[in-house]
Design a protein around this motif. Structure first.
Motif, PDB file in Angstrom:
ATOM      1  N   ARG A 293       0.850  -1.202   0.000  1.00 19.91           N
ATOM      2  CA  ARG A 293       0.000   0.000   0.000  1.00 19.91           C
ATOM      3  C   ARG A 293       0.881   1.246   0.000  1.00 19.91           C
ATOM      4  O   ARG A 293       0.659   2.195  -0.758  1.00 19.91           O
ATOM      5  CB  ARG A 293      -0.912  -0.033   1.230  1.00 19.91           C
ATOM      6  CG  ARG A 293      -1.872   1.131   1.341  1.00 19.91           C
ATOM      7  CD  ARG A 293      -2.901   0.896   2.450  1.00 19.91           C
ATOM      8  NE  ARG A 293      -2.284   0.538   3.714  1.00 19.91           N
ATOM      9  CZ  ARG A 293      -1.788   1.439   4.580  1.00 19.91           C
ATOM     10  NH1 ARG A 293      -1.859   2.730   4.314  1.00 19.91           N
ATOM     11  NH2 ARG A 293      -1.226   1.033   5.700  1.00 19.91           N
ATOM     12  N   ARG A 294       1.918   1.235   0.830  1.00 18.04           N
ATOM     13  CA  ARG A 294       2.761   2.424   0.929  1.00 18.04           C
ATOM     14  C   ARG A 294       3.642   2.624  -0.287  1.00 18.04           C
ATOM     15  O   ARG A 294       3.829   3.748  -0.752  1.00 18.04           O
ATOM     16  CB  ARG A 294       3.633   2.337   2.182  1.00 18.04           C
ATOM     17  CG  ARG A 294       2.838   2.509   3.468  1.00 18.04           C
ATOM     18  CD  ARG A 294       3.779   2.633   4.648  1.00 18.04           C
ATOM     19  NE  ARG A 294       3.080   2.845   5.892  1.00 18.04           N
ATOM     20  CZ  ARG A 294       2.971   1.927   6.854  1.00 18.04           C
ATOM     21  NH1 ARG A 294       3.499   0.731   6.685  1.00 18.04           N
ATOM     22  NH2 ARG A 294       2.336   2.204   7.975  1.00 18.04           N
ATOM     23  N   ASN A 297       1.601   4.112  -3.011  1.00 19.59           N
ATOM     24  CA  ASN A 297       1.316   5.534  -2.769  1.00 19.59           C
ATOM     25  C   ASN A 297       2.536   6.402  -3.030  1.00 19.59           C
ATOM     26  O   ASN A 297       2.430   7.489  -3.616  1.00 19.59           O
ATOM     27  CB  ASN A 297       0.827   5.737  -1.335  1.00 19.59           C
ATOM     28  CG  ASN A 297      -0.595   5.222  -1.127  1.00 19.59           C
ATOM     29  OD1 ASN A 297      -1.303   4.964  -2.105  1.00 19.59           O
ATOM     30  ND2 ASN A 297      -1.003   5.077   0.111  1.00 19.59           N
ATOM     31  N   THR A 298       3.711   5.926  -2.599  1.00 22.03           N
ATOM     32  CA  THR A 298       4.937   6.704  -2.800  1.00 22.03           C
ATOM     33  C   THR A 298       5.224   6.899  -4.281  1.00 22.03           C
ATOM     34  O   THR A 298       5.580   8.000  -4.721  1.00 22.03           O
ATOM     35  CB  THR A 298       6.125   5.992  -2.116  1.00 22.03           C
ATOM     36  OG1 THR A 298       5.849   5.878  -0.725  1.00 22.03           O
ATOM     37  CG2 THR A 298       7.411   6.775  -2.319  1.00 22.03           C
ATOM     38  N   LEU A 300       3.053   6.856  -6.765  1.00 22.93           N
ATOM     39  CA  LEU A 300       2.063   7.776  -7.329  1.00 22.93           C
ATOM     40  C   LEU A 300       2.400   9.222  -6.950  1.00 22.93           C
ATOM     41  O   LEU A 300       2.382  10.120  -7.809  1.00 22.93           O
ATOM     42  CB  LEU A 300       0.657   7.404  -6.855  1.00 22.93           C
ATOM     43  CG  LEU A 300       0.097   6.115  -7.470  1.00 22.93           C
ATOM     44  CD1 LEU A 300      -1.146   5.645  -6.725  1.00 22.93           C
ATOM     45  CD2 LEU A 300      -0.209   6.321  -8.956  1.00 22.93           C
ATOM     46  N   LEU A 301       2.724   9.445  -5.697  1.00 18.32           N
ATOM     47  CA  LEU A 301       3.065  10.808  -5.252  1.00 18.32           C
ATOM     48  C   LEU A 301       4.283  11.338  -6.003  1.00 18.32           C
ATOM     49  O   LEU A 301       4.313  12.502  -6.406  1.00 18.32           O
ATOM     50  CB  LEU A 301       3.316  10.827  -3.740  1.00 18.32           C
ATOM     51  CG  LEU A 301       2.063  10.683  -2.863  1.00 18.32           C
ATOM     52  CD1 LEU A 301       2.444  10.361  -1.427  1.00 18.32           C
ATOM     53  CD2 LEU A 301       1.213  11.952  -2.926  1.00 18.32           C
ATOM     54  N   THR A 306      -2.044  12.233  -6.230  1.00 18.27           N
ATOM     55  CA  THR A 306      -2.421  12.020  -4.835  1.00 18.27           C
ATOM     56  C   THR A 306      -3.440  10.887  -4.751  1.00 18.27           C
ATOM     57  O   THR A 306      -4.529  11.005  -5.328  1.00 18.27           O
ATOM     58  CB  THR A 306      -3.052  13.299  -4.243  1.00 18.27           C
ATOM     59  OG1 THR A 306      -2.121  14.373  -4.390  1.00 18.27           O
ATOM     60  CG2 THR A 306      -3.390  13.114  -2.780  1.00 18.27           C
ATOM     61  N   PRO A 307      -3.100   9.796  -4.066  1.00 14.80           N
ATOM     62  CA  PRO A 307      -4.058   8.687  -3.932  1.00 14.80           C
ATOM     63  C   PRO A 307      -5.281   9.130  -3.145  1.00 14.80           C
ATOM     64  O   PRO A 307      -5.157   9.798  -2.113  1.00 14.80           O
ATOM     65  CB  PRO A 307      -3.273   7.626  -3.142  1.00 14.80           C
ATOM     66  CG  PRO A 307      -1.843   8.009  -3.267  1.00 14.80           C
ATOM     67  CD  PRO A 307      -1.808   9.503  -3.414  1.00 14.80           C
ATOM     68  N   ARG A 310      -8.430   3.303  -2.379  1.00 16.22           N
ATOM     69  CA  ARG A 310      -7.799   2.064  -2.842  1.00 16.22           C
ATOM     70  C   ARG A 310      -8.749   0.906  -2.602  1.00 16.22           C
ATOM     71  O   ARG A 310      -9.400   0.839  -1.561  1.00 16.22           O
ATOM     72  CB  ARG A 310      -6.508   1.892  -2.061  1.00 16.22           C
ATOM     73  CG  ARG A 310      -5.821   0.557  -2.135  1.00 16.22           C
ATOM     74  CD  ARG A 310      -4.647   0.583  -1.164  1.00 16.22           C
ATOM     75  NE  ARG A 310      -3.796  -0.577  -1.275  1.00 16.22           N
ATOM     76  CZ  ARG A 310      -3.970  -1.686  -0.567  1.00 16.22           C
ATOM     77  NH1 ARG A 310      -4.974  -1.786   0.270  1.00 16.22           N
ATOM     78  NH2 ARG A 310      -3.121  -2.685  -0.714  1.00 16.22           N
ATOM     79  N   ILE A 321      -6.204   1.691  -7.571  1.00 20.39           N
ATOM     80  CA  ILE A 321      -6.098   2.935  -6.820  1.00 20.39           C
ATOM     81  C   ILE A 321      -6.649   4.083  -7.652  1.00 20.39           C
ATOM     82  O   ILE A 321      -6.316   4.216  -8.841  1.00 20.39           O
ATOM     83  CB  ILE A 321      -4.625   3.210  -6.447  1.00 20.39           C
ATOM     84  CG1 ILE A 321      -4.101   2.068  -5.558  1.00 20.39           C
ATOM     85  CG2 ILE A 321      -4.488   4.553  -5.725  1.00 20.39           C
ATOM     86  CD1 ILE A 321      -2.624   2.139  -5.263  1.00 20.39           C
ATOM     87  N   ALA A 323      -6.575   8.023  -8.020  1.00 18.19           N
ATOM     88  CA  ALA A 323      -5.737   9.154  -7.607  1.00 18.19           C
ATOM     89  C   ALA A 323      -6.189  10.400  -8.359  1.00 18.19           C
ATOM     90  O   ALA A 323      -6.881  10.321  -9.371  1.00 18.19           O
ATOM     91  CB  ALA A 323      -4.269   8.862  -7.908  1.00 18.19           C
TER      92      ALA A 323
END
Ligand code: AVJ
Length: 332
Positions: A293-294, A297-298, A300-301, A306-307, A310, A321, A323
């Motif tokens: 999950r992290r 997200n990292t 994508l960022l 921005t997520p 999910r 996800i 975003a």
């Protein structure tokens, strides 16, 4: 590149060889660790073999992602709203794309693909399935910013990038692509496009390795097809029977690597250039990164997204996800 022109942008030499394919293969085979980009798997035979892979019991990603698309349509619709232009990065799949279009009730559908052939086929199939929906296929390399058709300029955009195809890229290339997607969908012109992206999840090594080395040997055929393609299209003399398929979990980089392993010493030519491999040498043909999950997200960022939300399948094997393009503002 303009929409609906039907022009093929493959650049061929006088003898009909795809120049980019030849350049990638010659460069990749000249390296100490030989490597060929995974995108070259997908000639007609390779695309058919990938379709067959998705039906293998060990290969769970397609079924898991389809399950999410099937079950979560109402939630997508709530967050996304109607009347967007759905911009799909890659020709639509015959199953996943209709599920999304049914859920979000878009005003237009814009599939982007580098291969005009697949693009036109899937565009026709979708038009038939959604008679009222304007479909604007664009033949282009979406690793760069793509000029979308004028007809969808005023519409809010929802990007769709299923299949965990993002996992085929190393993080730096994945970030480049995510940033190109922002640009393609107008994030720099004040719009805040959304993106629905499939990302496969880290899980037990045994499950992952089996998914990329199915018992029927379809994935092995898919991998070896690259050698046949090189022989056919680039005047290769590779003794394909001297190679074996390997799928190995690289835990440091959280990815499945596919290789073609030389089971004995081999010498061959491609486009008049000589190469030799020792027994045990490999050609690295694909990375398939898996995410937490992290880590998802990292990534994508880092790519400017921005997520928001999910979803995973019932067995927590795969994630989708949603975003939104990150607004440009000063830190923090
Ligand atoms: C098409 C990128 C989703 O990495 O799982 C399947 C390709 N390679 N089996 C993946 C693939 C071997 C696949 N994607």
């Amino acid at each position: 590149m303009k929409a609906d022109t039907g022009i093929t942008i493959v650049d061929r030499d006088e003898t009909g060889v795809d120049k980019a394919f030849r350049a990638d293969v010659l460069k990749g085979l000249a390296q100490r660790q030989k490597a060929i980009p995974a995108r070259w798997f997908y000639d007609e035979r390779g695309s058919q073999l990938f379709e067959d892979i998705t039906k293998q019991p060990e290969y769970y990603p397609t079924r898991a992602e389809t399950e999410i698309l099937r079950d979560r349509g109402i939630e997508f619709a709530e967050l996304v709203g109607p009347d967007r232009a759905v911009v799909e990065f890659g020709s639509g799949s015959s199953v996943k794309t209709p599920l999304l279009l049914e859920a979000v009730d878009p005003a237009a559908y814009v599939p982007l693909d580098i291969s005009g052939e697949f693009l036109r086929q899937s565009a026709v199939a979708l038009s038939n399935k959604f008679p009222g929906l304007p479909v604007h296929p664009v033949e282009a390399d979406f690793m760069r910013k793509v000029e979308l058709p004028d007809e969808v300029e005023h519409l809010r955009k929802l990007g769709f990038f299923p299949g965990s195809t993002i996992g085929n890229m190393v993080p730096r290339t994945a970030v480049d692509l995510l940033r190109s997607m922002r640009a393609t969908m107008g994030a720099d012109e004040g719009q805040l496009p959304m993106l629905l992206i499939g990302m496969d999840l880290v899980k037990d090594r045994e499950v992952l390795e089996a998914a990329y080395a199915d018992g029927e040997g379809v994935t092995a055929k898919f991998n070896c097809n690259l050698l046949h393609r090189i022989n056919r299209e680039l005047g290769g003399t590779i003794a394909t029977e001297k190679f074996e398929h390997r799928a190995i979990w690289n835990d440091d980089f959280a990815r499945i690597e596919m290789h073609l392993l030389a089971t004995e010493p081999v010498d061959f030519e491609v486009s008049g250039k000589r190469f030799s491999m020792a027994k045990g040498d490999t050609i690295h043909t694909e990375n398939s990164h898996k995410f937490t999950r992290r880590s998802a997200n990292t990534l994508l960022l880092a790519g400017g997204w921005t997520p928001l939300k999910r979803w995973t399948d019932e067995d927590d094997r795969f994630s989708l996800i949603l975003a939104q393009a990150t607004e440009q503002r000063d830190a923090p």
